[in-house]
Enzyme design. Structure first.
Site, PDB file in Angstrom:
ATOM      1  N   TYR A   1       8.156  20.575   8.650  1.00  0.00           N
ATOM      2  CA  TYR A   1       7.016  19.933   7.963  1.00  0.00           C
ATOM      3  C   TYR A   1       7.069  20.139   6.450  1.00  0.00           C
ATOM      4  O   TYR A   1       6.615  19.261   5.706  1.00  0.00           O
ATOM      5  CB  TYR A   1       5.685  20.388   8.582  1.00  0.00           C
ATOM      6  CG  TYR A   1       5.498  19.735   9.933  1.00  0.00           C
ATOM      7  CD1 TYR A   1       5.123  18.397  10.020  1.00  0.00           C
ATOM      8  CD2 TYR A   1       5.792  20.413  11.108  1.00  0.00           C
ATOM      9  CE1 TYR A   1       5.010  17.759  11.243  1.00  0.00           C
ATOM     10  CE2 TYR A   1       5.683  19.784  12.339  1.00  0.00           C
ATOM     11  CZ  TYR A   1       5.290  18.461  12.403  1.00  0.00           C
ATOM     12  OH  TYR A   1       5.202  17.824  13.614  1.00  0.00           O
TER      13      TYR A   1
ATOM     14  N   GLN B   1      -1.241   6.854  13.184  1.00  0.00           N
ATOM     15  CA  GLN B   1      -0.585   8.029  13.778  1.00  0.00           C
ATOM     16  C   GLN B   1       0.258   8.727  12.720  1.00  0.00           C
ATOM     17  O   GLN B   1       0.826   9.780  12.981  1.00  0.00           O
ATOM     18  CB  GLN B   1       0.307   7.587  14.947  1.00  0.00           C
ATOM     19  CG  GLN B   1      -0.460   7.015  16.122  1.00  0.00           C
ATOM     20  CD  GLN B   1       0.464   6.325  17.105  1.00  0.00           C
ATOM     21  OE1 GLN B   1       1.152   6.973  17.891  1.00  0.00           O
ATOM     22  NE2 GLN B   1       0.506   5.012  17.078  1.00  0.00           N
TER      23      GLN B   1
ATOM     24  N   VAL C   1       1.360  10.842   9.455  1.00  0.00           N
ATOM     25  CA  VAL C   1       0.845  12.023   8.771  1.00  0.00           C
ATOM     26  C   VAL C   1       1.107  11.952   7.257  1.00  0.00           C
ATOM     27  O   VAL C   1       0.741  12.858   6.526  1.00  0.00           O
ATOM     28  CB  VAL C   1       1.431  13.323   9.386  1.00  0.00           C
ATOM     29  CG1 VAL C   1       0.948  13.474  10.824  1.00  0.00           C
ATOM     30  CG2 VAL C   1       2.952  13.345   9.346  1.00  0.00           C
TER      31      VAL C   1
ATOM     32  N   HIS D   1      -3.035  12.035  14.074  1.00  0.00           N
ATOM     33  CA  HIS D   1      -2.087  13.137  14.294  1.00  0.00           C
ATOM     34  C   HIS D   1      -2.035  14.122  13.130  1.00  0.00           C
ATOM     35  O   HIS D   1      -1.079  14.867  12.997  1.00  0.00           O
ATOM     36  CB  HIS D   1      -0.680  12.580  14.595  1.00  0.00           C
ATOM     37  CG  HIS D   1      -0.614  11.834  15.890  1.00  0.00           C
ATOM     38  ND1 HIS D   1       0.436  11.021  16.243  1.00  0.00           N
ATOM     39  CD2 HIS D   1      -1.481  11.789  16.933  1.00  0.00           C
ATOM     40  CE1 HIS D   1       0.214  10.496  17.442  1.00  0.00           C
ATOM     41  NE2 HIS D   1      -0.951  10.931  17.878  1.00  0.00           N
TER      42      HIS D   1
END
Ligand code: OAD
Length: 226
Positions: free
Chosen positions: A53, A86, A88, A104
């Site tokens: 991430y 959806q 991010v 999400h």
């Protein structure tokens, strides 16, 4: 003004240079989804998950919204628009959309273990071992496989109130997002923009184009009928 619900997925950001998940060369060919995007993966190897991430977050500094994002933001001139994404990334907001539901989660936020404390972190990395204010590990504010999707109730309400629905760039394989169309009122026009075939049960008008071109087509159809 009529209400439009726009359901977007990874294909929405593809023309900005962000990889989709399930296309060939997509992220889930390069990474094991359960290792980097599930709650079990987080417990097994938090550093690997943080790295995944952190990389996605850093990428936000190198990409820009595409024409498709801009068209969606522009629809707010004539319609009440809610984007249910959806994704991010923050490209809808950066293009000017004012009403975005991130099913999400969001890369530019971090949270504590119980998701009760949420922090804006922009595009900075989360460091290994970094803690939230309650002492629990600071983690990406992302809904991983195996976690609840709290905003699905709000999203279902948005879809059930919509006069027009547009679906862009999602393979419609991940639930509960993939089930949202069931909340549409009967007879509501549904447009689906995707260069590949997508299985949806309802009666939809399919526009087999990339997001920017397909959304220009949808916009022209809609603004001709105001
Ligand atoms: P997918 O990767 O499953 O699907 C992307 C879709 O975008 C496919 O239908 C492609 O054909 C389409 N596509 C590709 N390029 C496009 C373009 N230029 N314009 C329009 N469409 C294009 O991505 P999602 O459906 O968003 O969740 O995936 C859903 C969830 O699965 C993600 O939010 C993520 C993933 O695992 C989590 O990580 C929790």
């Amino acid at each position: 003004m009529k209400q439009i619900a726009i359901l977007t997925g990874a294909g929405m950001s593809a023309e900005s240079g962000i990889s989709t998940f399930r296309d060939s060369n997509g992220l889930w060919e390069q990474y094991d989804v359960m290792k980097v995007a599930s709650i079990e993966g987080w417990y097994d190897n938090p550093d690997l998950v943080q790295q995944f991430y952190n990389d996605r977050r850093a990428q936000l500094d190198t990409v820009e919204p595409n024409e498709g994002h801009t068209i969606i933001a522009g629809l707010e001139r004539d319609f009440r628009v809610t984007v249910v994404t959806q994704n991010v990334d923050n490209l809808h907001e950066r293009a000017g959309s004012s009403n975005v539901i991130h099913l999400h989660g969001e890369l530019t936020k971090a949270c504590n273990e119980s998701k009760t404390q949420i922090y804006d972190i922009g595009t900075r990395p989360i460091r290994s071992g970094e803690k939230a204010d309650d002492g629990s590990p600071l983690r990406p504010f992302i809904v991983w496989f195996g976690e609840a999707v709290p905003l699905i109730t709000k999203a279902a309400e948005v879809v059930s109130e919509a006069d027009i629905i547009i679906i862009v760039g999602t393979s419609m394989q991940v639930y509960p997002a993939a089930g949202l169309l069931h909340y549409a009122r009967p007879g509501v026009p549904v447009y689906l923009v995707d260069p590949a075939e997508v299985n949806v049960s309802s009666n939809v008008e399919v526009i087999r184009e990339k997001a920017s071109k397909g959304l220009a087509i949808v916009r022209d159809k809609l603004t001709n009928t105001i």
